[in-house]
Design a protein around this motif. Structure first.
Motif, PDB file in Angstrom:
ATOM      1  N   VAL A 162       0.843  -1.205   0.000  1.00 54.98           N
ATOM      2  CA  VAL A 162       0.000   0.000   0.000  1.00 54.98           C
ATOM      3  C   VAL A 162       0.874   1.250   0.000  1.00 54.98           C
ATOM      4  O   VAL A 162       0.622   2.203  -0.742  1.00 54.98           O
ATOM      5  CB  VAL A 162      -0.968  -0.012   1.203  1.00 54.98           C
ATOM      6  N   VAL A 163       1.927   1.256   0.798  1.00 59.62           N
ATOM      7  CA  VAL A 163       2.838   2.407   0.848  1.00 59.62           C
ATOM      8  C   VAL A 163       3.537   2.591  -0.498  1.00 59.62           C
ATOM      9  O   VAL A 163       3.747   3.712  -0.949  1.00 59.62           O
ATOM     10  CB  VAL A 163       3.860   2.249   1.995  1.00 59.62           C
ATOM     11  N   PRO A 167       2.835   6.965  -3.996  1.00 58.42           N
ATOM     12  CA  PRO A 167       3.311   8.001  -4.929  1.00 58.42           C
ATOM     13  C   PRO A 167       2.530   8.052  -6.238  1.00 58.42           C
ATOM     14  O   PRO A 167       2.246   9.132  -6.755  1.00 58.42           O
ATOM     15  CB  PRO A 167       4.778   7.625  -5.182  1.00 58.42           C
ATOM     16  N   ILE A 168       2.163   6.901  -6.763  1.00 60.85           N
ATOM     17  CA  ILE A 168       1.415   6.880  -8.014  1.00 60.85           C
ATOM     18  C   ILE A 168       0.010   7.429  -7.800  1.00 60.85           C
ATOM     19  O   ILE A 168      -0.477   8.238  -8.586  1.00 60.85           O
ATOM     20  CB  ILE A 168       1.387   5.454  -8.598  1.00 60.85           C
ATOM     21  N   PHE A 169      -0.628   7.018  -6.709  1.00 59.15           N
ATOM     22  CA  PHE A 169      -1.963   7.547  -6.419  1.00 59.15           C
ATOM     23  C   PHE A 169      -1.923   9.028  -6.083  1.00 59.15           C
ATOM     24  O   PHE A 169      -2.891   9.746  -6.310  1.00 59.15           O
ATOM     25  CB  PHE A 169      -2.628   6.769  -5.286  1.00 59.15           C
ATOM     26  N   ALA A 170      -0.815   9.508  -5.555  1.00 62.28           N
ATOM     27  CA  ALA A 170      -0.684  10.939  -5.263  1.00 62.28           C
ATOM     28  C   ALA A 170      -0.516  11.751  -6.550  1.00 62.28           C
ATOM     29  O   ALA A 170      -0.983  12.882  -6.645  1.00 62.28           O
ATOM     30  CB  ALA A 170       0.488  11.178  -4.329  1.00 62.28           C
ATOM     31  N   LEU A 175      -2.341  14.888 -12.455  1.00 61.13           N
ATOM     32  CA  LEU A 175      -1.977  14.708 -13.859  1.00 61.13           C
ATOM     33  C   LEU A 175      -3.066  14.016 -14.679  1.00 61.13           C
ATOM     34  O   LEU A 175      -2.860  13.748 -15.852  1.00 61.13           O
ATOM     35  CB  LEU A 175      -0.674  13.911 -13.956  1.00 61.13           C
ATOM     36  N   ARG A 176      -4.224  13.736 -14.065  1.00 68.20           N
ATOM     37  CA  ARG A 176      -5.268  12.978 -14.753  1.00 68.20           C
ATOM     38  C   ARG A 176      -5.719  13.658 -16.037  1.00 68.20           C
ATOM     39  O   ARG A 176      -5.808  13.033 -17.088  1.00 68.20           O
ATOM     40  CB  ARG A 176      -6.450  12.755 -13.828  1.00 68.20           C
ATOM     41  N   LYS A 177      -5.991  14.976 -15.971  1.00 69.57           N
ATOM     42  CA  LYS A 177      -6.485  15.641 -17.183  1.00 69.57           C
ATOM     43  C   LYS A 177      -5.414  15.658 -18.273  1.00 69.57           C
ATOM     44  O   LYS A 177      -5.715  15.519 -19.447  1.00 69.57           O
ATOM     45  CB  LYS A 177      -6.991  17.041 -16.878  1.00 69.57           C
TER      46      LYS A 177
END
Length: 189
Positions: A162-163, A167-170, A175-177
């Motif tokens: 999970v840890v 970073p990727i989920f943060a 940066l999604r758009k």
């Protein structure tokens, strides 16, 4: 990303290396990673880069540079060529046109490629397993080493997993758009 951006720009604007080099870059992505690991192991062992951070960085560059440059070529083949030509007529140098016109126009694609390159390097296992040591060990290798002679301790492994995803989920909400825009623009061209 700067190397991939420059390589993609050279392919798109100047047809550097011709179709043969472009095909070679694409074909390098079709090779199984184990074919690249063995020569890199020999090369890094003879040059003293084994088990160093620089060796790991170079190996990740070997994997991601062809993929990222191939992904970015379509962003430089678009409408920015006309804008660059107009800037050159107005007195800009080729370098200024690249920095002030081509890169900003391709920014969504560069960000999307950068995020995919980050994820690719973050999750890379084989190169890190073969080429890293205790001082240059990456997170996937650390997760794999949580298996002991008594078996796998699930709770610490689950917590570390999970840890490792944080970073990727943060990065994704910010940066999604750009990721969606960059991937869709690359598919349309």
């Amino acid at each position: 990303m700067p190397l991939a951006t420059a390589m993609a720009y050279a392919f798109a604007r100047f047809n550097t290396g011709g179709a043969f080099l472009r095909l070679g870059v694409l074909a390098s992505q079709m090779l199984p990673p184990i074919i690249l690991v063995l020569p890199l192991f020999t090369l890094f062992f003879s040059t003293g880069l084994m088990q160093t951070h620089m060796g790991l960085i170079l190996s990740h560059l070997t994997i991601s540079l062809p993929f990222l440059s191939w992904m970015l070529v379509s962003f430089f083949e678009g409408d920015s060529a006309n804008l660059e030509e107009a800037a050159r007529i107005d007195g800009a140098t080729r370098w200024q046109a690249f920095i002030k016109i081509a890169v900003p126009v391709a920014a969504p694609g560069i960000l999307a490629a950068g995020l995919l390159g980050f994820i690719l390097s973050w999750n890379e296992f084989l190169f890190a397993l073969v080429l890293s040591g205790a001082s240059s060990q990456t997170l996937p290798i650390g997760l794999a080493s949580m298996e002991t002679h008594a078996g796998v301790e699930i709770a610490p492994l689950a917590a570390a997993t999970v840890v490792s995803l944080l970073p990727i989920f943060a990065l994704l909400p910010f940066l999604r758009k750009y990721l969606i825009k960059g991937l869709s623009l690359g598919a349309l061209k």
